[in-house]
Design an enzyme around this catalytic site. Structure first.
Site, PDB file in Angstrom:
ATOM      1  N   GLU A   1      41.356  36.693  37.427  1.00 44.52           N
ATOM      2  CA  GLU A   1      40.454  37.265  36.379  1.00 44.52           C
ATOM      3  C   GLU A   1      41.077  38.291  36.064  1.00 44.52           C
ATOM      4  OE1 GLU A   1      36.924  39.229  37.783  1.00 44.52           O
ATOM      5  OE2 GLU A   1      37.518  39.422  39.922  1.00 44.52           O
TER       6      GLU A   1
ATOM      7  N   LYS B   1      31.472  43.024  44.411  1.00 40.87           N
ATOM      8  CA  LYS B   1      31.439  44.126  43.288  1.00 40.87           C
ATOM      9  C   LYS B   1      31.512  45.287  44.233  1.00 40.87           C
ATOM     10  CE  LYS B   1      29.482  44.421  38.678  1.00 40.87           C
ATOM     11  NZ  LYS B   1      31.006  43.804  38.009  1.00 40.87           N
TER      12      LYS B   1
ATOM     13  N   ARG C   1      23.629  38.854  43.997  1.00 44.77           N
ATOM     14  CA  ARG C   1      24.901  39.215  44.122  1.00 44.77           C
ATOM     15  C   ARG C   1      24.967  40.489  44.824  1.00 44.77           C
ATOM     16  NH1 ARG C   1      28.568  39.199  38.799  1.00 44.77           N
ATOM     17  NH2 ARG C   1      27.766  41.016  38.673  1.00 44.77           N
TER      18      ARG C   1
HETATM   19  C1  LIG Z   1      31.419  42.863  37.310  1.00 44.42           C
HETATM   20  C2  LIG Z   1      32.661  42.203  37.187  1.00 44.42           C
HETATM   21  C3  LIG Z   1      32.886  41.175  36.433  1.00 44.42           C
HETATM   22  C4  LIG Z   1      31.776  40.532  35.404  1.00 44.42           C
HETATM   23  O1  LIG Z   1      30.698  39.962  35.952  1.00 44.42           O
HETATM   24  P1  LIG Z   1      29.366  39.723  35.115  1.00 44.42           P
HETATM   25  O2  LIG Z   1      28.369  39.407  36.139  1.00 44.42           O
HETATM   26  O3  LIG Z   1      29.663  38.910  33.911  1.00 44.42           O
HETATM   27  O4  LIG Z   1      29.038  41.392  34.370  1.00 44.42           O
HETATM   28  C5  LIG Z   1      34.064  40.404  36.559  1.00 44.42           C
HETATM   29  N1  LIG Z   1      35.233  40.745  37.588  1.00 44.42           N
HETATM   30  C6  LIG Z   1      34.937  41.924  38.196  1.00 44.42           C
HETATM   31  C7  LIG Z   1      35.836  42.153  39.089  1.00 44.42           C
HETATM   32  C8  LIG Z   1      33.766  42.540  38.043  1.00 44.42           C
HETATM   33  O5  LIG Z   1      33.381  43.572  38.792  1.00 44.42           O
END
Ligand SMILES: *Cc1c(COP(=O)(O)O)cnc(C)c1O
Length: 336
Positions: A214, A180, A77
């Site tokens: 989300e 991210k 990722r």
């Molecule tokens: C990091 C993150 C998540 C959660 O991802 P995980 O891999 O489960 O830690 C969800 N939404 C956003 C915007 C994120 O930055």
């Protein structure tokens, strides 16, 4: 969800792996002391936002061994995030080696469960060039910070969160939804601060046009008599590793799992008898007990912590701490 525990992320490991990229090459891994970085004030990241990161955890197993959770997924990722931000893409082997070296150097800091060592790989554009708005940074720095963290909720208990649904303002732009990057957090922050001030809501669930994406830093899952329902991955939100792990465990435990578009109206139909949970590495699986819809307060189920949320959260933590068998090959032991 840092409002839950004030201490999350303010204590750091002593050493970090770093690698600098310049002239198209990554320097060999170097272990450095965690201290102030020296950056030119014209560094690309400070002006043009060339930064992305990852977040993963190392858990102390019931057998005393430290284990990194789903390292490969986080490495993949981060490479995708780097590509979207036009940052140099770290080779998988280098990134993996750097994360392992950092965890190894700080392994004595991995607390017992429910604490863990949170690992934060970070990549920034460092080229000093304020004329570089339209070109990628020609120099970059990759470093792996880590932070021993306690139980997310503090005090070992788990409590239900208050969340509001935002139907108009987007969390980020379509092209960056699955990345991210700090830039996404900057875009969502004003909305989150406003929700807290006006409603006392700790979380904002973004649903532009009435379609659920989300929460600001975690994915949304619905649990109920019909099984598990969650928005399908469509690039508009971050594809969480925790989300994938919970869905895998849920299927394994015999729940019907549906990944498809989810509307706000469906969530409203769901909540009298179902559960809402937010998933992410930091908080694992956190229940939503109160939901604000158009400013009106509604209870999710009885407003407390639901049984399916608790069961799936425990199932995941059991794998992470080797209390149950790692049937999906998710963990990797790090020796001191
Ligand atoms: C990091 C993150 C998540 C959660 O991802 P995980 O891999 O489960 O830690 C969800 N939404 C956003 C915007 C994120 O930055």
């Amino acid at each position: 969800m840092s409002s839950v525990s004030k201490k999350f992320g303010k204590k750091f490991g002593e050493r970090m792996a770093t690698s600098r990229w310049s002239s198209g090459e990554w320097a060999p891994l170097s272990m450095e002391k965690v201290e102030e970085l020296s950056l030119h004030p014209a560094s690309h990241v400070l002006h043009y936002g060339s930064a992305c990161f990852e977040g993963l955890k190392t858990h102390r197993g019931v057998d005393g061994h430290a284990r990194i959770f789903r390292l490969d997924r986080h490495v993949e990722r981060m490479r995708r995030s780097a590509e979207t931000l036009c940052l140099p893409i770290p080779p998988s082997e280098l990134l993996t080696e750097m994360i392992l070296a950092t965890v190894q150097a700080n392994v004595h800091l991995v607390p017992d469960s429910p604490g863990s060592l949170y690992v934060r790989p970070t990549l920034i554009g460092t080229e000093p060039n304020i004329g570089g708005a339209l070109s990628p940074a020609g120099e970059a720095l990759l470093f792996i910070l880590c932070s021993p963290v306690g139980d997310y909720f503090g005090g070992g208990g788990i409590r239900a969160l208050r969340a509001t649904i935002e139907r108009e303002k987007p969390r980020t732009t379509p092209r960056f939804g699955g990345v991210k990057a700090g830039a996404n957090y900057a875009m969502a922050l004003g909305v989150t601060v406003e929700a807290k001030r006006r409603l006392g809501a700790e979380q904002v669930i973004f649903a532009p046009g009435g379609r659920i994406q989300e929460a600001g830093a975690s994915n949304l899952l619905l649990f109920g008599p019909a099984g598990v329902l969650t928005p399908e991955v469509d690039g508009s939100f971050l594809e969480g590793v925790t989300r994938d792990s919970i869905l895998t465990l849920a299927r394994d435990l015999g729940y019907e799992v549906a990944e498809r578009p989810v509307t706000v109206d469906e969530v409203l139909d769901w909540i009298p008898k179902g559960e809402i949970a937010l998933s992410g590495t930091a908080a694992v699986l956190a229940p939503v007990g109160t939901l604000f819809v158009n400013g009106e307060e509604r209870s999710v189920g009885d407003g407390g912590v639901g049984p399916i949320t608790l069961k799936l959260r425990q199932a995941l933590m059991d794998v992470q701490t080797a209390r149950s068998e790692d049937r999906f090959g998710w963990t990797r032991v790090v020796e001191a």
